[in-house]
Write a protein that holds these residues in place. Sequence first.
Motif: not given
Length: 466
Positions: A109, A259, A305, A361, A368, A371
């Motif tokens: 990330s 997550v 998110n 996403w 992501c 997803d």
Amino acid sequence: MDPQIHTHESTPASRPLASMTAETLLTRDFDSRPALVYERLRGKYGAVAPVDLLGVPVWLVLGYAEVLEVLRNDRGIWSKNPDDWPAFGKGEVPADWPLRPTYASRGVSYSEGREHAEFREMWSAALRPFQDRSQPQARLLEEEVRRYADELLSLLAESGQSGWADLSAQYVRPLMLMVCNRLIGFGVGTEEALMDMWRVTDAGPDAPEATARLAAMLTEVIVAKRQQPGDDLTSAMLAARADLPVEQLAAEIGMLLGVVGDLTGSLICNTIVEVIVGNTAARASLAGGMVRETVNRAAMANPANNNLTLRFATADTVLGGTVIMAGDPVMLSVAAAHADPRFAQALDPSSVHSSRAHLAWGAGPHQCPGDELATTLVTIAVERLFERMAGLELALPADQLPWRASPIMRGLRALPVRFRLREFPPQAPVPATGDEPRAEAEGPAAGTVSRSTLSRLVRALLRQRS
Ligand code: HEM
């Protein structure tokens, strides 16, 4: 990198972010009615607003086009690597800044370039068998998640066919912790791991000790899986990146708590709320068996998110008419982008299929990679719940639901409901989408957790709640 200031005729004067009187983002209003806060900021500043994020000034990006521009990062000027945030390096960010721990490990990330590409390859390769629904592991995982869901719903039934429940503590959170447990591959000591995962995701006073115990457990699991790989994500990651030091791999796997445990759990709750109170289209698609469509609508209406972790400008630039100087942090608001009239007014509310152009996403290089798995997990959880319920309503007025105070996640602390179970629950699990052929379970379930363990977990979660 483009070192030029992007100019056009009406380029505004540049003002250092720190010199602007930024408004505090996290207020009680933000917790209960974030949409109003975004609209007030949009009305006052336009697509990009200076805000105070827990004592640190950042630009909050509210416009759909602007959020997408930064996410795509076509000019390569946006970085998630904290090395590109001078204030962080110079110690200007308070030591107790609540978001500081997210930068403890660089990982997928918070890296860029080649380092990022290598992390992403690992994630994509390791996730593929579990989220590509043509693969046996993915089908087996789905069967297991359905079974966990049914077990948890049966536990609800033990106290009567109807009653009151906190669906977050009694269904969603334990279900997602079971999935974390299954993906990580904790074998012996599952119950301790589940409880510590709960303590970590709950961020209460015992979280630091639980984090340390969990880190030790993760290290043990990685060492064991190196010797004897299993049918789990840890082993798949080891196969994809044998070179990664144990601590780094542990940090990547630890992300599952966030997550899956937090984000996916929050989207499940948000979808349930959307169906019960919010959105007639979401209810109609659920009634029509299009559960993935229901999930898409909830992801767009109330993204779990809601705001993304910071990005840093590596060159001076202009975004939505605002000059952003090199080193300035920006926070992209997915929730505000979805409410941007330029995006929202172009949607067709009568369409059977909702837009996939939303940003729940993310998009671009950091989009992501999980997803599909997340959508499948939410789909199964929502589908099993509504299959089993003859009646389900909120036990609180919708505007009194207890939202967690978080700048980056829109999730509930509790989901109190009154329920009535069907007298004759469906005998066989149905497929996750309602529109695809049922996958056959293959082989015995790995990572099986007994009903008594589940029951103890739920009771412990409820005790911590009270
Ligand atoms: C409802 C659940 C989820 C939501 C809403 C969500 C959303 C997102 C978003 C918006 C990003 C991009 C962040 C950014 O650009 O700053 C992201 C990144 C990521 N997600 Fe998810 N996610 C979810 C579930 C999952 C799951 C189940 C997994 C894997 C098991 C996963 C793995 C990741 C990883 C590894 C990244 C970092 C990618 C990178 O930086 O290159 N996510 N997620």
